[in-house]
Design a protein around this motif. Structure first.
Motif, PDB file in Angstrom:
ATOM      1  N   ASN A  98       4.297 -21.163  -2.229  1.00  0.00           N
ATOM      2  CA  ASN A  98       5.303 -20.106  -2.133  1.00  0.00           C
ATOM      3  C   ASN A  98       4.816 -18.793  -2.727  1.00  0.00           C
ATOM      4  N   TRP A  99       4.130 -18.884  -3.887  1.00  0.00           N
ATOM      5  CA  TRP A  99       3.678 -17.666  -4.569  1.00  0.00           C
ATOM      6  C   TRP A  99       2.708 -16.878  -3.686  1.00  0.00           C
ATOM      7  N   VAL A 100       1.780 -17.577  -3.058  1.00  0.00           N
ATOM      8  CA  VAL A 100       0.824 -16.902  -2.166  1.00  0.00           C
ATOM      9  C   VAL A 100       1.533 -16.385  -0.928  1.00  0.00           C
ATOM     10  N   LEU A 101       2.449 -17.178  -0.388  1.00  0.00           N
ATOM     11  CA  LEU A 101       3.127 -16.752   0.830  1.00  0.00           C
ATOM     12  C   LEU A 101       3.932 -15.468   0.610  1.00  0.00           C
ATOM     13  N   GLN A 102       4.566 -15.323  -0.548  1.00  0.00           N
ATOM     14  CA  GLN A 102       5.309 -14.095  -0.824  1.00  0.00           C
ATOM     15  C   GLN A 102       4.400 -12.876  -0.739  1.00  0.00           C
ATOM     16  N   GLN A 103       3.171 -13.044  -1.158  1.00  0.00           N
ATOM     17  CA  GLN A 103       2.250 -11.915  -1.123  1.00  0.00           C
ATOM     18  C   GLN A 103       1.773 -11.616   0.302  1.00  0.00           C
ATOM     19  N   LEU A 104       1.646 -12.661   1.119  1.00  0.00           N
ATOM     20  CA  LEU A 104       1.337 -12.450   2.530  1.00  0.00           C
ATOM     21  C   LEU A 104       2.469 -11.685   3.208  1.00  0.00           C
ATOM     22  N   VAL A 105       3.692 -12.013   2.852  1.00  0.00           N
ATOM     23  CA  VAL A 105       4.847 -11.337   3.438  1.00  0.00           C
ATOM     24  C   VAL A 105       4.861  -9.859   3.057  1.00  0.00           C
ATOM     25  N   MET A 175     -14.301  -8.759 -18.815  1.00  0.00           N
ATOM     26  CA  MET A 175     -14.332  -7.302 -18.878  1.00  0.00           C
ATOM     27  C   MET A 175     -12.920  -6.723 -18.779  1.00  0.00           C
ATOM     28  N   ALA A 176     -12.690  -5.601 -19.485  1.00  0.00           N
ATOM     29  CA  ALA A 176     -11.448  -4.855 -19.293  1.00  0.00           C
ATOM     30  C   ALA A 176     -11.505  -4.171 -17.930  1.00  0.00           C
ATOM     31  N   ARG A 177     -10.420  -4.222 -17.224  1.00  0.00           N
ATOM     32  CA  ARG A 177     -10.338  -3.611 -15.890  1.00  0.00           C
ATOM     33  C   ARG A 177      -8.990  -2.927 -15.740  1.00  0.00           C
ATOM     34  N   PRO A 178      -8.841  -2.070 -14.736  1.00  0.00           N
ATOM     35  CA  PRO A 178      -7.521  -1.482 -14.485  1.00  0.00           C
ATOM     36  C   PRO A 178      -6.506  -2.559 -14.115  1.00  0.00           C
ATOM     37  N   ASN A 179      -5.271  -2.338 -14.526  1.00  0.00           N
ATOM     38  CA  ASN A 179      -4.181  -3.235 -14.144  1.00  0.00           C
ATOM     39  C   ASN A 179      -3.274  -2.517 -13.153  1.00  0.00           C
ATOM     40  N   TYR A 180      -2.905  -3.202 -12.087  1.00  0.00           N
ATOM     41  CA  TYR A 180      -2.090  -2.610 -11.032  1.00  0.00           C
ATOM     42  C   TYR A 180      -0.750  -3.331 -10.874  1.00  0.00           C
ATOM     43  N   ILE A 185       6.124  -0.613  -7.340  1.00  0.00           N
ATOM     44  CA  ILE A 185       4.746  -0.365  -6.932  1.00  0.00           C
ATOM     45  C   ILE A 185       4.732   0.238  -5.524  1.00  0.00           C
ATOM     46  N   SER A 186       3.977   1.310  -5.360  1.00  0.00           N
ATOM     47  CA  SER A 186       3.948   2.023  -4.073  1.00  0.00           C
ATOM     48  C   SER A 186       2.578   1.898  -3.404  1.00  0.00           C
ATOM     49  N   GLU A 219      -1.446  -9.613  -4.759  1.00  0.00           N
ATOM     50  CA  GLU A 219      -1.449  -8.558  -3.768  1.00  0.00           C
ATOM     51  C   GLU A 219      -1.659  -7.193  -4.406  1.00  0.00           C
ATOM     52  N   TYR A 220      -1.094  -6.982  -5.606  1.00  0.00           N
ATOM     53  CA  TYR A 220      -1.234  -5.682  -6.263  1.00  0.00           C
ATOM     54  C   TYR A 220      -2.668  -5.457  -6.743  1.00  0.00           C
ATOM     55  N   ILE A 221      -3.291  -6.489  -7.284  1.00  0.00           N
ATOM     56  CA  ILE A 221      -4.688  -6.350  -7.705  1.00  0.00           C
ATOM     57  C   ILE A 221      -5.592  -6.186  -6.490  1.00  0.00           C
ATOM     58  N   LEU A 222      -5.345  -6.938  -5.439  1.00  0.00           N
ATOM     59  CA  LEU A 222      -6.146  -6.823  -4.230  1.00  0.00           C
ATOM     60  C   LEU A 222      -6.091  -5.399  -3.676  1.00  0.00           C
ATOM     61  N   TYR A 223      -4.897  -4.840  -3.563  1.00  0.00           N
ATOM     62  CA  TYR A 223      -4.746  -3.484  -3.047  1.00  0.00           C
ATOM     63  C   TYR A 223      -5.380  -2.470  -4.002  1.00  0.00           C
ATOM     64  N   GLY A 224      -5.142  -2.645  -5.310  1.00  0.00           N
ATOM     65  CA  GLY A 224      -5.682  -1.696  -6.278  1.00  0.00           C
ATOM     66  C   GLY A 224      -7.197  -1.679  -6.298  1.00  0.00           C
ATOM     67  N   VAL A 225      -7.821  -2.856  -6.284  1.00  0.00           N
ATOM     68  CA  VAL A 225      -9.286  -2.926  -6.260  1.00  0.00           C
ATOM     69  C   VAL A 225      -9.828  -2.304  -4.977  1.00  0.00           C
ATOM     70  N   PHE A 226      -9.153  -2.553  -3.861  1.00  0.00           N
ATOM     71  CA  PHE A 226      -9.581  -1.961  -2.591  1.00  0.00           C
ATOM     72  C   PHE A 226      -9.518  -0.436  -2.648  1.00  0.00           C
ATOM     73  N   VAL A 227      -8.438   0.108  -3.181  1.00  0.00           N
ATOM     74  CA  VAL A 227      -8.300   1.560  -3.302  1.00  0.00           C
ATOM     75  C   VAL A 227      -9.380   2.115  -4.219  1.00  0.00           C
TER      76      VAL A 227
END
Length: 311
Positions: A98-105, A175-180, A185-186, A219-227
């Protein structure tokens, strides 16, 4: 659901997107009321629920609130299994949590939205101050929530998955990384399309199928890293980590005094509040606080401008 936008206009348009389900209906009702009362610009609010909850949520529909089903945003090879609550059946992959599916949605919605910007709003959020597009879109730049330096061991699998899915090198544990990850979240619709294209190039299969095979995902980390690491300045985002939402995350309820103190601590820059559903606090216990904050905010609006949300 409208198809992918093809407009080339630079004018921003905003969609609020909320995933919800039956037990959260009273909270979602408060959210819908707050959007209707406090939105100062045309904003379309999409409530996304399982087909089995549609009949309950359709009462919330109005000219600016549309109820969509999860099933309408997914391909035919993904379906809910009767009597199974923790996963969805997939004809092309193992069952999808369910958790993964919500992010696909979320990704499916933002990719197909006709609006140029999607803002994700959890159903346990409610707006408390008048708002328009300016918290998320200014001068052709879209706000991206991004804390520059952050570390949590719990997030390591999420970053590792994002690097792998995007075909990026340089992932290092510890490593410390940005958090998204946050509230309100936009995303830019055009960037979501580009992200899905990247996933297909790297994975060699349709992006939904690639992500459906993931055991863990943000989904937020995936989008943030991509950006950050693929699009860079071309993404059209401005980074900001100032809080727009006053939040209570703990799974313990608040007594009457604590609840009053929580709402009293809302600052002028907070346009919304969030009391986690996991806290087990009935929405009727804090409805009066929400209404009072809205009335106060609307009355002040006619006397002085709201404080700027961005520097």
């Amino acid at each position: 659901m409208t198809p992918i936008a093809t407009t080339t206009s630079s004018a921003a348009s905003l969609a609020l997107a909320t995933l919800s389900y039956g037990p959260d209906y009273p909270r979602c009702q408060l959210l819908v009321e707050s959007v209707r009362q406090l939105s100062q610009a045309p904003v379309q609010h999409y409530i996304i629920v399982d087909q089995r909850d549609y009949s309950m949520f359709k009462a919330l529909a109005n000219p600016s609130t549309e109820i969509l089903t999860v099933e309408s945003l997914l391909p035919s090879w993904i379906r809910r299994v009767p009597l199974v609550n923790r996963a969805w059946l997939s004809c092309k992959t193992l069952p999808i949590r369910n958790w993964v599916l919500q992010q696909l949605v979320k990704l499916s919605f933002a990719r197909c939205a006709s609006e140029t910007i999607t803002v994700f709003v959890d159903s346990d959020v409610a707006f408390i101050r008048p708002f328009d597009l300016t918290p998320w879109a200014r001068q052709d730049q879209t706000r991206l929530f991004r804390v520059p330096e952050f570390y949590s061991a719990d997030f390591e699998p999420l970053y590792r998955a994002a690097y792998r899915l995007l075909g990026l090198e340089g992932y290092r544990y510890g490593m410390a990384r940005p958090n998204y990850i946050g509230n309100l979240i936009s995303w830019q619709q055009s960037n979501v399309v580009a992200l899905c294209d990247r996933l297909e190039q790297v994975g060699g299969r349709p992006w939904l199928e690639t992500l459906a095979r993931s055991k863990t995902l943000s989904e937020y980390i995936l989008y943030g890293v991509f950006v950050d690491q693929v699009l860079g300045e071309a993404a059209g985002h401005s980074y900001d980590w100032s809080p727009l939402c006053h939040e209570y995350w703990r799974p313990q309820p608040l007594d009457a005094r604590q609840l009053a103190e929580f709402f009293a601590a809302a600052r002028p820059e907070h346009i919304a509040v969030m009391i986690s559903a996991k806290a087990g606090i009935a929405p009727d216990r804090y409805r009066s606080y929400l209404e009072r904050l809205r009335v106060e905010s609307l009355s002040r609006q006619h006397q002085e401008p709201l404080p700027p949300l961005w520097a």
